[in-house]
Design a protein around this motif. Structure first.
Motif, PDB file in Angstrom:
ATOM      1  N   ALA A  78     102.622  48.603  10.767  1.00 12.91           N
ATOM      2  CA  ALA A  78     101.884  49.377   9.569  1.00 12.91           C
ATOM      3  C   ALA A  78     100.949  48.386   8.910  1.00 12.91           C
ATOM      4  N   SER A  79     100.095  48.843   8.351  1.00 14.03           N
ATOM      5  CA  SER A  79      98.950  47.959   7.751  1.00 14.03           C
ATOM      6  C   SER A  79      99.669  47.825   6.312  1.00 14.03           C
ATOM      7  N   ARG A  80      99.144  46.812   5.822  1.00 12.56           N
ATOM      8  CA  ARG A  80      99.430  46.569   4.303  1.00 12.56           C
ATOM      9  C   ARG A  80      98.671  47.474   3.529  1.00 12.56           C
ATOM     10  N   LYS A  81      99.731  48.125   2.515  1.00 16.59           N
ATOM     11  CA  LYS A  81      99.281  49.098   1.655  1.00 16.59           C
ATOM     12  C   LYS A  81      98.454  48.370   0.713  1.00 16.59           C
ATOM     13  N   VAL A  82      97.257  48.924   0.033  1.00 11.67           N
ATOM     14  CA  VAL A  82      96.411  48.069  -0.955  1.00 11.67           C
ATOM     15  C   VAL A  82      96.144  49.118  -2.179  1.00 11.67           C
TER      16      VAL A  82
END
Length: 325
Positions: A78-82
């Motif tokens: 997963a990509s880092r949530k921002v």
């Protein structure tokens, strides 16, 4: 034991932990949708392994072990949530047309307290749960490597012993202590202080939220400005932008957001353990769900999450009738 008895035993043994497991997965991932999926996966894995569960740990610890490892696996892909402030400098032109946010950006998602607050009426347990779900803390956790994040949550939030955390992660107690020390160092720099946090139940919080919603309903920019702090910051995920300071935040709210009086109808809510307002926009015969605004540390920071799915996940209705809900 019959299949029916086994099913009843599994449900009665595991179901009491579903809400806290959702909170745990949410802290790890910063996404309600992903957290819900992983809770389902946790229960599926637990059901398949229930016949082999020998009771060497409590059912709660066993479920947390399954959920934690499911989260760690998910985080590998997963990509880092921002939030917008994590991607760009603040906008300098609040009057510029707001482009639609990139749908591929993995925004942090809100979660309403009603979904995850402990069923216990113990005030200390409720406060602890709220503190661990603050929006600013969830944002800060995104900066920690996955294993530091999970050790911090398991040790500091859930108070699991270091030896149990080591068994969950298949590592040593010294390694757990080292991960926790590094995570604490990051949080000491970046995490919000509780001195500036107002509980949703605090009379000041209720008053500020009522004034905030009243200003929106009347489209009164002056009333809104009167309750915002000079150092206010505004995050808008639907627009993929953010603004820093009164000089840009108020014009942005006044121009594309507020619109004409009666266009919007806010409904009080509590999200990420902070005061929040579910926003509805007038359309046809009623008011349709539009998004959720979370206020942090009074009215010094407002985070606006767009999309009717945010409201749907909260259990609030998708449409409000003309004269009320």
């Amino acid at each position: 034991m019959s299949s029916d008895d086994s099913t009843l035993d599994f449900v009665s043994s595991t179901d009491p932990y579903r809400r806290e497991l959702l909170a745990h997965c949410y802290r790890m991932l910063g996404s309600l949708e992903e957290a819900e999926d992983l809770v389902q996966e946790t229960y599926l894995r637990a059901w398949r392994a229930f016949g082999r569960f020998e009771g060497r740990s409590s059912v709660r610890t066993w479920l947390y072990r399954i959920a934690t490892n499911a989260c760690l696996t998910a985080l590998e892909h997963a990509s880092r949530k921002v939030l917008p402030s994590g991607l760009m400098h603040p906008g300098d032109d609040p009057y510029a047309p707001s482009p639609a946010a990139d749908p591929d950006v993995p925004w942090i998602q809100p979660i309403l307290d009603a979904l995850v607050e402990p069923e216990s009426q113990d005030p200390a347990a409720i406060v602890t749960a709220r503190e661990s779900l603050r929006l600013a803390l969830i944002v800060t956790l995104r900066h920690l490597p996955a294993r530091q994040r999970v050790v911090l949550i398991l040790r500091e939030v859930l108070a699991f012993p270091a030896a149990e955390v080591a068994r969950m992660l298949g590592t040593s107690v010294p390694a757990v202590k080292s991960l926790l020390q590094r995570a604490r160092a990051t949080l000491e720099q970046d995490a919000p202080t509780t001195d500036h946090v107002i509980e949703p139940s605090d009379p000041r919080a209720r008053e500020l939220l009522a004034r905030y919603m009243g200003a929106f309903e009347k489209s009164d920019a002056a009333a809104l400005q009167a309750i915002l702090r000079d150092d206010v910051a505004l995050e808008a995920t639907a627009a993929g932008t953010w603004f820093d300071g009164m000089a840009t935040c108020v014009p942005f709210l006044a121009t594309p957001v507020l619109g004409s009086p009666g266009r919007r109808r806010p409904v009080p809510a509590a999200a990420k353990s902070q005061p929040a307002a579910a926003c509805y926009v007038r359309k046809d015969e009623g008011y349709h769900a539009y998004g959720l605004a979370v206020t942090t540390t009074g009215t010094s920071r407002i985070t606006m999450f767009g999309g009717p799915s945010v409201i749907a996940a909260s259990g609030l209705p998708p449409i409000l009738e003309e004269q009320g809900q």
